[in-house]
Design a protein around this motif. Structure first.
Motif, PDB file in Angstrom:
ATOM      1  N   GLY A 137      -7.221  32.283 -29.352  1.00 32.42           N
ATOM      2  CA  GLY A 137      -6.989  30.919 -28.899  1.00 32.42           C
ATOM      3  C   GLY A 137      -6.283  30.031 -29.906  1.00 32.42           C
ATOM      4  O   GLY A 137      -6.004  28.866 -29.627  1.00 32.42           O
ATOM      5  N   GLY A 149      -3.245  30.249 -30.951  1.00 29.62           N
ATOM      6  CA  GLY A 149      -1.842  30.013 -30.617  1.00 29.62           C
ATOM      7  C   GLY A 149      -0.885  31.119 -31.023  1.00 29.62           C
ATOM      8  O   GLY A 149       0.335  30.950 -30.931  1.00 29.62           O
ATOM      9  N   LYS A 150      -1.418  32.275 -31.400  1.00 28.08           N
ATOM     10  CA  LYS A 150      -0.554  33.377 -31.866  1.00 28.08           C
ATOM     11  C   LYS A 150       0.416  33.845 -30.783  1.00 28.08           C
ATOM     12  O   LYS A 150       1.609  33.997 -31.036  1.00 28.08           O
ATOM     13  CB  LYS A 150      -1.405  34.575 -32.327  1.00 28.08           C
ATOM     14  N   SER A 151      -0.115  34.095 -29.585  1.00 27.30           N
ATOM     15  CA  SER A 151       0.761  34.576 -28.501  1.00 27.30           C
ATOM     16  C   SER A 151       1.798  33.528 -28.141  1.00 27.30           C
ATOM     17  O   SER A 151       2.965  33.851 -27.884  1.00 27.30           O
ATOM     18  CB  SER A 151      -0.052  34.921 -27.251  1.00 27.30           C
ATOM     19  N   THR A 152       1.363  32.281 -28.116  1.00 26.54           N
ATOM     20  CA  THR A 152       2.291  31.183 -27.806  1.00 26.54           C
ATOM     21  C   THR A 152       3.417  31.144 -28.835  1.00 26.54           C
ATOM     22  O   THR A 152       4.597  31.035 -28.477  1.00 26.54           O
ATOM     23  CB  THR A 152       1.513  29.852 -27.778  1.00 26.54           C
TER      24      THR A 152
HETATM   25  P1  ADP Z   1      -3.975  33.550 -29.258  1.00 26.50           P
HETATM   26  O1  ADP Z   1      -2.831  34.471 -29.002  1.00 26.50           O
HETATM   27  O2  ADP Z   1      -4.108  33.146 -30.678  1.00 26.50           O
HETATM   28  O3  ADP Z   1      -5.262  34.042 -28.690  1.00 26.50           O
HETATM   29  P2  ADP Z   1      -2.747  31.888 -27.228  1.00 26.50           P
HETATM   30  O4  ADP Z   1      -1.430  31.394 -27.698  1.00 26.50           O
HETATM   31  O5  ADP Z   1      -2.789  33.026 -26.276  1.00 26.50           O
HETATM   32  O6  ADP Z   1      -3.662  32.166 -28.510  1.00 26.50           O
HETATM   33  O7  ADP Z   1      -3.529  30.701 -26.533  1.00 26.50           O
HETATM   34  C1  ADP Z   1      -3.765  29.435 -27.148  1.00 26.50           C
HETATM   35  C2  ADP Z   1      -4.324  28.484 -26.103  1.00 26.50           C
HETATM   36  O8  ADP Z   1      -3.330  28.236 -25.101  1.00 26.50           O
HETATM   37  C3  ADP Z   1      -5.530  28.995 -25.364  1.00 26.50           C
HETATM   38  O9  ADP Z   1      -6.401  27.921 -25.174  1.00 26.50           O
HETATM   39  C4  ADP Z   1      -4.969  29.484 -24.050  1.00 26.50           C
HETATM   40  O10 ADP Z   1      -5.928  29.393 -23.029  1.00 26.50           O
HETATM   41  C5  ADP Z   1      -3.812  28.522 -23.810  1.00 26.50           C
HETATM   42  N1  ADP Z   1      -2.731  29.102 -23.018  1.00 26.50           N
HETATM   43  C6  ADP Z   1      -1.993  30.197 -23.365  1.00 26.50           C
HETATM   44  N2  ADP Z   1      -1.040  30.456 -22.455  1.00 26.50           N
HETATM   45  C7  ADP Z   1      -1.191  29.519 -21.484  1.00 26.50           C
HETATM   46  C8  ADP Z   1      -0.494  29.238 -20.249  1.00 26.50           C
HETATM   47  N3  ADP Z   1       0.538  29.991 -19.852  1.00 26.50           N
HETATM   48  N4  ADP Z   1      -0.916  28.177 -19.524  1.00 26.50           N
HETATM   49  C9  ADP Z   1      -1.928  27.399 -19.945  1.00 26.50           C
HETATM   50  N5  ADP Z   1      -2.615  27.608 -21.084  1.00 26.50           N
HETATM   51  C10 ADP Z   1      -2.266  28.639 -21.861  1.00 26.50           C
END
Ligand code: ADP
Ligand code: ADP
Length: 231
Positions: A43, A45-48
């Motif tokens: 959570g 923000g790594k994937s983002t």
């Molecule tokens: P990590 O990869 O570090 O687990 P993410 O980048 O996946 O983190 O997610 C960071 C936050 O953004 C989380 O709260 C997640 O629920 C939210 N999030 C990620 N993608 C989306 C999306 N497409 N729409 C809404 N919220 C998102």
């Protein structure tokens, strides 16, 4: 030269009337020839951030300069062109095509690049040699181990000479010994002048990268060179 230059990147996801801020001002410079592990709790923000680095998504605010080109506010079509030219992706699940042999998998991106069949095979074989897999070139994915499959995926990611390799949990499906072999391959790519950014949850794995960046709650919490690693 900087391959990646992020200036105050913000990203919010809008759902209904709510905007959820996920990246809250991320600034980061990654030079050619760096090997960076991106860590952080679920959570954070790594994937983002990886999606933005990979030109799969654009930031809400801030600038992203990739190999000298401002990609922050590009339209999807232009972004796709940059992505295909500049970035090689490696995934946790390998994402190989089951009916194609190892070398044919490696050659797939060259089909889209319009390269003829003979040259495709030559270049794919050369790339498999670089990841130490020449003897498995004719095998299908179901005849390859996890580590061998990931080598094929890395060779495929490299085949178009991208300026950046992005790997999302590339060792997530591998045992420790095999994971370290894969990390060593990335080290050899770094030695050859490639730039690698990977996400991992495992400290032991991140220890093999030469720089570790940690995200927490959408900001960079720490950014350290690993003194144990010499390039
Ligand atoms: P990590 O990869 O570090 O687990 P993410 O980048 O996946 O983190 O997610 C960071 C936050 O953004 C989380 O709260 C997640 O629920 C939210 N999030 C990620 N993608 C989306 C999306 N497409 N729409 C809404 N919220 C998102
Ligand atoms: P996870 O990390 O949840 O296991 P994946 O490894 O399948 O998910 O995907 C990681 C990221 O790469 C996702 O954010 C996704 O949008 C992106 N992605 C998945 N498939 C492709 C693809 N074929 N080309 C480019 N990007 C992809």
């Amino acid at each position: 030269p900087a391959v990646i230059l992020l200036q105050n990147i913000e990203k919010s996801y809008v759902t209904g009337k709510q905007a959820l801020p996920v990246l809250k001002g991320v600034s980061l410079q990654i030079l050619k020839n760096e090997y960076v592990a991106l860590m952080g709790p679920s959570g954070s923000g790594k994937s983002t951030l990886m999606n933005i680095l990979g030109c799969l998504d654009t930031p809400t605010a801030g600038r992203y300069i990739l190999s000298g080109q401002d990609v922050s506010s590009m339209e999807d079509d232009d972004l796709a062109l940059v992505r295909n030219k500049e970035i090689g992706f490696v995934f946790q699940q390998f994402n190989l095509m089951p009916r194609l042999s190892a070398w044919e998998n490696v050659a797939v991106p060259l089909i889209y690049a319009g390269i003829n069949a003979k040259e495709r095979q030559e270049r794919a074989m050369a790339m498999l040699a670089r990841v130490g897999l020449s003897e498995r070139a004719k095998h299908k994915p179901n005849e390859l181990s996890g580590g061998q499959s990931q080598r094929v995926a890395i060779a495929r990611a490299l085949i178009n000479n991208p300026s950046l390799i992005l790997a999302d949990e590339p060792t997530g499906n591998l045992d420790t010994k095999t994971s370290i072999e894969i990390m060593d391959i990335f080290s050899s790519l770094q030695a050859a002048g490639n730039t690698v950014v990977l996400v991992t949850h495992e400290e032991d794995i991140a220890d093999h990268a030469h720089r570790v960046v940690r995200l927490r709650d959408g900001v960079i919490e720490s950014d350290r060179i690993n003194e144990k690693i010499t390039v």
